[in-house]
Design an enzyme around this catalytic site. Sequence first.
Site, PDB file in Angstrom:
ATOM      1  N   THR A 226       9.922   5.027  26.147  1.00 36.43           N
ATOM      2  CA  THR A 226       8.950   4.971  25.059  1.00 36.43           C
ATOM      3  C   THR A 226       9.528   4.207  23.880  1.00 36.43           C
ATOM      4  O   THR A 226      10.748   4.073  23.736  1.00 36.43           O
ATOM      5  CB  THR A 226       8.594   6.377  24.531  1.00 36.43           C
ATOM      6  OG1 THR A 226       9.749   6.954  23.904  1.00 36.43           O
ATOM      7  CG2 THR A 226       8.085   7.276  25.624  1.00 36.43           C
ATOM      8  N   ASP A 227       8.639   3.723  23.025  1.00 32.45           N
ATOM      9  CA  ASP A 227       9.070   3.332  21.695  1.00 32.45           C
ATOM     10  C   ASP A 227       9.436   4.625  20.969  1.00 32.45           C
ATOM     11  O   ASP A 227       9.048   5.727  21.387  1.00 32.45           O
ATOM     12  CB  ASP A 227       7.951   2.595  20.969  1.00 32.45           C
ATOM     13  CG  ASP A 227       8.481   1.691  19.860  1.00 32.45           C
ATOM     14  OD1 ASP A 227       9.614   1.920  19.386  1.00 32.45           O
ATOM     15  OD2 ASP A 227       7.767   0.757  19.473  1.00 32.45           O
ATOM     16  N   TRP A 228      10.194   4.515  19.897  1.00 35.40           N
ATOM     17  CA  TRP A 228      10.747   5.699  19.231  1.00 35.40           C
ATOM     18  C   TRP A 228       9.630   6.525  18.595  1.00 35.40           C
ATOM     19  O   TRP A 228       8.927   6.067  17.702  1.00 35.40           O
ATOM     20  CB  TRP A 228      11.780   5.263  18.204  1.00 35.40           C
ATOM     21  CG  TRP A 228      13.176   5.185  18.759  1.00 35.40           C
ATOM     22  CD1 TRP A 228      14.288   5.788  18.236  1.00 35.40           C
ATOM     23  CD2 TRP A 228      13.632   4.501  19.940  1.00 35.40           C
ATOM     24  NE1 TRP A 228      15.402   5.513  19.021  1.00 35.40           N
ATOM     25  CE2 TRP A 228      15.024   4.729  20.068  1.00 35.40           C
ATOM     26  CE3 TRP A 228      12.999   3.733  20.914  1.00 35.40           C
ATOM     27  CZ2 TRP A 228      15.783   4.215  21.122  1.00 35.40           C
ATOM     28  CZ3 TRP A 228      13.750   3.215  21.967  1.00 35.40           C
ATOM     29  CH2 TRP A 228      15.117   3.459  22.057  1.00 35.40           C
ATOM     30  N   GLY A 229       9.466   7.740  19.099  1.00 32.87           N
ATOM     31  CA  GLY A 229       8.389   8.601  18.636  1.00 32.87           C
ATOM     32  C   GLY A 229       7.059   8.291  19.286  1.00 32.87           C
ATOM     33  O   GLY A 229       6.022   8.798  18.863  1.00 32.87           O
ATOM     34  N   GLY A 230       7.075   7.498  20.348  1.00 38.46           N
ATOM     35  CA  GLY A 230       5.834   7.049  20.978  1.00 38.46           C
ATOM     36  C   GLY A 230       5.423   7.846  22.194  1.00 38.46           C
ATOM     37  O   GLY A 230       4.553   7.405  22.944  1.00 38.46           O
TER      38      GLY A 230
END
Length: 790
Positions: A226-230
Site C-alpha cells: 500500500t501507499d503509506w496509510g492507504g
Amino acid sequence: MNAKEILSKLTVKEKLMLTSGKDFWHLNGVEKENVPSIMVTDGPHGLRKAAGSEMNVGNVVPTEAFPTASCSACSWDREALKKMGEAMAEECIQEEVAVILGPGTNMKRDPLCGRNFEYFSEDPVLAGEMAASMINAIQSKGIGTSLKHYAANNQETYRMTGSSNLDIRTLREYYLKPFEIAVKKSQPYTIMSSYNKINNVPASGNKLVLKDILRDEWGYNGCVITDWGGAHVHYEDINGGLDLEMPGNKQLYLKHTLKAYKEGKITDEEIDRAAYNVLHLIEKTIDASSKKTPYDKDAHHKISKEVALSSMVLLKNEKNMLPLKKDDKILVIGEFAEKPRYQGAGSSFLNPPKVDSLKESLDAAGIAYDYAKGYDLSNMKDAEANAKLADEAVAQIKDQKVVLYIGLSDEYESEGSDRIVTKFALPEAHQKLIEKVLAKTNNVIVVLSAGSVVDLSFADKVPAILDTYLAGASVGSALCDILYGVVNPSGKLAETWPLSYDDVPCSETYGKEKNQVNYREGLFVGYRYYNTANVPVRFPFGFGLSYTTFEYANLKISGNKVSVDVTNTGKVDGAEVVQLYIANKTKATIFPAAELKNFDKVFLKAGETKTVKFELKDEDFQYFNVEKNAYVIAKGDYEIQIGASSRDIKLKEIIKKEGDTSSDLDKFKGSWFTTFKGKPTDADAKLLGLDVIYEQPTRKGDYTLENTVQDVKGSGFGKVFHKIMLIAVCAATGIKKSEMDTPQNKMTIEAALGISFRGMAAMSGGAMPLWLAGILVGFCNGFSRKSKKK
C-alpha cells in the site's frame, strides 16, 4: 535464505506479521528464522532517506537530486533512464535501503495535478518504457523498486478518500497501460497501490486490478504494497490481492485479521501468498542492501547532468536567438538563476550534496553577464516588493539579450494539493515581470522552470523559449551548456501544452469532483483529444526543436518490420527522437486520431544518415472490446506514421489487418466523442459504460471511519479535533507556526488532516487504536461514548 522453506515453518500469526510493516520504513523479519528486517523508503527520482523524524519530509540524508519524471521523460531516452537508475541503486546500497519507492507512472489527465512533476507523461507507451528502463537498471544491482501509484491516481484533491470512476476500456487501454508495459518488461519487485478507490472499490484491495489483471493476465510475481496509510480492512485487502500494508501497525490489524481467519473470511492460501511475496522480496534484496558500498557523488552528479541535457526542450527559437555566443551581451533576470527550482515538494524532496545555479555556471565558464533579481522567491505574495524588483530589473535593460528565468515556485505545485486556486497561471509576480520586460524589449529568451504545463500566453511576443522542467541538482550547469551550444538540445515534450486551460477536456470538473471523480472524457486525454478534435495547441506532444535540422526518407514496411532513414541536414551534431504512431482507420468503434506505439532517440553527426528500425507487435493494433471483454484487432486499414512530433508526421503508409468485424460505432453518432463540441456530458459517459456518480454531502450524523479530519469540521467536536490534530502534527514534526506555509510543511499537514480516520489509526503506530478512531467519529456525529455503545 529460502522463502518457500521458511514459509512452511511459520504459524498463521507469524505469516500475518509479515503482511504489515514493522514501523514507518521497515518490514517485519522473522527472528527465529534469521529473516532480517529490510528498509524501504522514498524515491522516485532520487533516494529520500529520513535523517530524523519519520514524518518530517524535509530532514533527509544528502543524496543526488536527479531530474524529476516530468523532465526525464522529455529525453525519450531509455539509456539515460538506465544510467540514472543504476546511480540511484548505488545510493540505496550505500544507505542500506532495499527498496526505493518509485518510479511514478500515472497518466497526466489534467495539467493541474499537483504531483504531475513525479509522473512521466500523458502517453502510456512513453511512460511505461521510461519506467521499465529505470526499474531494470535499479534492479540489476539487486535493489527493489515500487512502481506507483497503481492505479488511476490523477489528482491530489481528496486523494486518500476519492474514487476514480471510469469505464473498463479507458481503464485498460490508458490508465493501466503504462503499468502493464513496465510489469511485462521489468517485473518490479513491488507495486504500490494508490490511495484512491477505483469505481468505489479501494485500490488496496481491488480484485479486478490486483488479481485478475495484474497477476492473472500480466503475470506479475512480485509484492503489492500500500501507499503509506492507504490500507482499508486488512483481511479484505489481502483477499483482494494486497501483500503488504505500510506503515506497520500490528495493534490495528493483527487481532482483527486473526479473528477473520478463524471465521473463515480469509484463507490459508491468501495468507501464504501474501507472506511468501514479502519473504521473497526480502530474499531478493537482502544481499545488495547489506553491502554498504560507497558511491562516487561527483559521478552521480555528472549522470544527473547528462539526463538533464538530454531532457531540456527548446520550444521556440526565432531569429536564431540561441545558442548564445560567449561575447554576447546578456542580462539575466530572475532569482531562479541563483536559487534554482530543481525539484518538487512532498515525499520526493531531496537534499543533494551540491546544486548548480546558472549564475555559478556562467561564472565558471568565464561568461560576462549582468544580473537582476526580478522577484523574491521567499516573498512571492508581496506585490509591492516584487513590483519594485521588476522595475529595478527592467531599468538595467540596454542593448543586450535578456535571459528571463521564470516558472512556478515551490508553493505552486506539491504532493498533497492540486493547482486548483492558481489554475494554469504563472505566479503574479512573474506575469508582471514578463509584461514589464516585453514593454522594454522583445530581445528575450525565456527559460521556464516548472514541473508541469503553465500558461504561455506571452509566447508569441518572445523569440526564444527553453523549458527545463525540474531538471535536478545539475540544472544550472546543464542550462548553461544548452544556452551556449556546448550541447545541442534534444528533448521532446512528453505532454501537450494547450493554449488555454479551458481547452482541457476535464477542466470543468477537475478538482470540483472530490470523493466521486468521473472520467467522462474516456480515452480522449492529452494529444488523443487535441489531435482528434483538431483543437489548436501551444506546443504538441512530442515536439522539441534543435540547433540542427533533420530529414526523414525511405519509409519501408515489410511484414512487422518498419524502417526509416533519418539524416542530420544541418551543421551541428544532434539527436532526434523518431516517433512511430498508428492511426486506426477501421470503423470498429471510436478511436483517437493516432497513438504512439514506439520511439527511438538517435544521435547523428552533421550530415550523417542512420536507418531507424521498429518492430510492429499485435498489441500495437489491439483495442479492448467491451462486449467481448477482451483485446481484439479490428479488421481494416491502419496508417503507420513516422513523425518528429504527434503533429509533425513526416511519412505514412496504410497497411491492412485481418481480424474482428464487430462494431459499436453507431451508438456514438452525434455524441461528444464524434463532434467534440463543448465538454463530455453524463450521457456521453454512459455510452462508454460509465454511470456517473454524484457525491452526496456528508453531514453530521453520517460520518464514518472513511471520512477525514477535514470532513468533520462541520460538527462542533470536529472543529476542535481538527485544531488538536493540527497542533499534534506540528509538535510531532517540529513545524513552527511561522513555517506552516512552506511547501514541505503544508504537504505534511495536509496529508495528516486529509487522511481518513481509518488511515489515521493505521499511521499512528498504535497510538490510536481503531476502536478509539470509531469513538472519535461518534463524537463528531454528536453522540456521547455512552450513546455510541448503544
